[in-house]
Design an enzyme around this catalytic site. Structure first.
Site, PDB file in Angstrom:
ATOM      1  N   THR A  28     112.118 115.580 -26.700  1.00 35.44           N
ATOM      2  CA  THR A  28     111.212 114.575 -26.134  1.00 35.44           C
ATOM      3  C   THR A  28     110.377 115.217 -25.027  1.00 35.44           C
ATOM      4  OG1 THR A  28     111.102 112.298 -25.331  1.00 35.44           O
ATOM      5  CG2 THR A  28     112.842 113.653 -24.398  1.00 35.44           C
ATOM      6  N   ASN A  29     109.771 114.400 -24.175  1.00 31.84           N
ATOM      7  CA  ASN A  29     108.974 114.936 -23.061  1.00 31.84           C
ATOM      8  C   ASN A  29     109.111 114.005 -21.851  1.00 31.84           C
ATOM      9  OD1 ASN A  29     106.814 112.839 -23.246  1.00 31.84           O
ATOM     10  ND2 ASN A  29     106.647 113.732 -25.293  1.00 31.84           N
ATOM     11  N   HIS A  30     108.367 114.309 -20.784  1.00 30.71           N
ATOM     12  CA  HIS A  30     108.570 113.584 -19.512  1.00 30.71           C
ATOM     13  C   HIS A  30     107.800 112.269 -19.408  1.00 30.71           C
ATOM     14  CE1 HIS A  30     110.890 116.732 -17.694  1.00 30.71           C
ATOM     15  NE2 HIS A  30     109.971 117.637 -18.017  1.00 30.71           N
ATOM     16  N   ALA A  52     102.615 110.148 -25.340  1.00 32.76           N
ATOM     17  CA  ALA A  52     102.818 111.593 -25.419  1.00 32.76           C
ATOM     18  C   ALA A  52     103.666 111.822 -26.674  1.00 32.76           C
ATOM     19  CB  ALA A  52     103.533 112.095 -24.176  1.00 32.76           C
TER      20      ALA A  52
END
Ligand code: C5P
Length: 409
Positions: free
Chosen positions: A221-223, A287
């Site tokens: 995943t991402n932030h 995102a």
């Protein structure tokens, strides 16, 4: 059946209340209460002289926000451009009471305090409610200054007739808070009608990260927190749009009036977006993970001590797919998170995905990119226009984006 009045006619609205140094400043406390009870967020700005009539503690407590006074406060956090952000944040700026001095300053573009500087920077409508002694109010200088303010498009609410603090009876009283409140409600209803309304439009927003499972316990995943996309969905709903928010995993609550579709993976987000591709405006703020594991292991991948090689496959590009099938009149907005060579990369992306606007931000820049707080973005339009916006809260960024995009719909 009689119409039932809306108990919270200012729900989700953002108001700046400027309070200046006249005896009527005490009425500002009642105004803050009325605005807050009606659902508004209120930021009070006081001139230094106003604090001699009513304390910042009173207005700060009632508004639940720190009152701002000086443009260069002692404990500045480096954000001395706050007046610019606030001017963009607000839906309306009321100055009540406005003394002869502040009226004169506003008429001539002075910006020596937080109040006057924010007024000069503000893009929202302004309502000026003068209050002063009768003779000051009737003086040709004040009349000319008020006329000047009207010529800038400000609304001026004429003072009431009655007893004045000087003991005289005449014009110069601040209108009752209820009358000012009613004017604010009417102005905001009118402003929504006029500029930037999305009434009757379907707006589709993607937000948050996506999550791509490796095995039953791990994922890529991402932030992303989803804050920017949720702010856009909320702002679009407030402008009267029917809003579909396709959200990846996030802890954020659903904004009022928004239909939310929760998804986990990029594939799921793609399918949900395709199901709503009739939207008039699509904003891709999510995102999206560009890659997903080629295969998801049914059981937890064991540690063997040996090197681990992951094979990843590309995920669908959700916005690019919409861009390929864009129908006439549909507007597509993307985000570009770039760490290097931002404007050139963003423009390339806008063209490759057939977008109408792209919002560029840099995750390495303090106060921008991922996270719940602020953002600093550059807006690039298909026609080649580039606009740098100052760092401001994400909700204000959302409004600024919609202000511009709404006119192209
Ligand atoms: O190509 P890049 O990921 O930088 O593009 C960012 C923009 O494209 C964002 O608006 C994002 O929501 C969208 N996007 C998408 N599907 C992907 C990747 C990005 O819709 N798979």
């Amino acid at each position: 059946m009689p119409d039932v009045p809306d108990p919270r006619p200012l729900e989700g609205r953002r108001l700046l209340l400027g309070v200046t140094g006249g005896i009527a400043a005490y009425k500002a406390a009642v105004l803050v209460r009325l605005f807050k009870k009606a659902g508004a967020e209120v930021q009070v700005l006081m001139t230094p002289d106003a604090t001699r009539f009513i304390t910042p503690l009173t207005l700060g407590t009632l508004s639940e926000r720190e009152v701002l006074i000086e443009i260069f406060p002692e404990n500045a956090d480096g954000s001395w451009t706050k007046h610019v952000g606030l001017g963009l944040w607000a839906d309306l700026f009321v100055v009540a009471p406005a003394t002869a001095q502040t009226v004169a300053k506003l008429a001539h573009g002075f910006c020596d305090t937080m109040l006057t500087a924010t007024a000069l920077a503000a893009r929202c409508p302004l309502l000026i409610c003068p209050a002063m002694d009768h003779d000051m109010y009737r003086h040709p200088a004040t009349r000319a200054n008020l006329e000047r303010l009207r010529s800038y498009g400000y609304e001026v609410m004429e003072a009431a007739h009655g007893e004045l603090a000087s003991g005289l009876v005449g014009e110069g009283r601040l209108p009752e808070p209820e009358a000012i409140f009613d004017r604010v409600v009417a102005m905001l209803a009118g402003a929504t009608e006029a500029a930037g309304s999305l009434a009757g439009r379907h707006v589709l927003v993607t937000a948050g990260p996506t999550r791509e499972a490796l095995d039953p316990v791990r994922y890529l995943t991402n932030h992303s927190t989803g804050t920017m996309g949720f702010a856009l969905a909320e702002a679009a709903a407030r402008r009267g749009a029917r809003v579909t928010l396709v959200a990846g995993p996030t802890a954020l609550p659903t904004p009022p009036g928004v239909t939310r579709v929760d998804v986990v993976t990029a594939e799921e987000m793609h399918a949900a977006v395709q199901a709503h591709r009739d939207a008039d405006l699509v904003i891709g703020a999510a995102a999206v993970s560009d890659f997903a594991p080629e295969a998801i292991s049914a059981s937890k991948i064991k540690k063997t001590g040996a090197e681990m090689v992951l094979r990843l496959r590309p995920t669908p590009d959700i916005l690019a797919a919409l861009g390929r099938e864009k129908r006439p009149g549909q507007v597509l907005v993307g985000f570009a998170l770039e760490t290097d060579d931002g404007p050139a990369n963003a423009r390339r992306k806008l063209e490759a995905k057939n977008l109408d606007w792209i919002v560029l931000n840099d995750p390495k820049e303090p106060g921008a990119g991922f996270g719940p707080g602020t953002n600093r973005v550059t807006l690039l339009a298909r026609d080649g226009t580039v606009e740098d916006l100052p760092r401001m809260p994400k909700r204000a960024v959302a409004e600024a984006i919609l202000d511009r995009v709404a006119v192209s719909l």
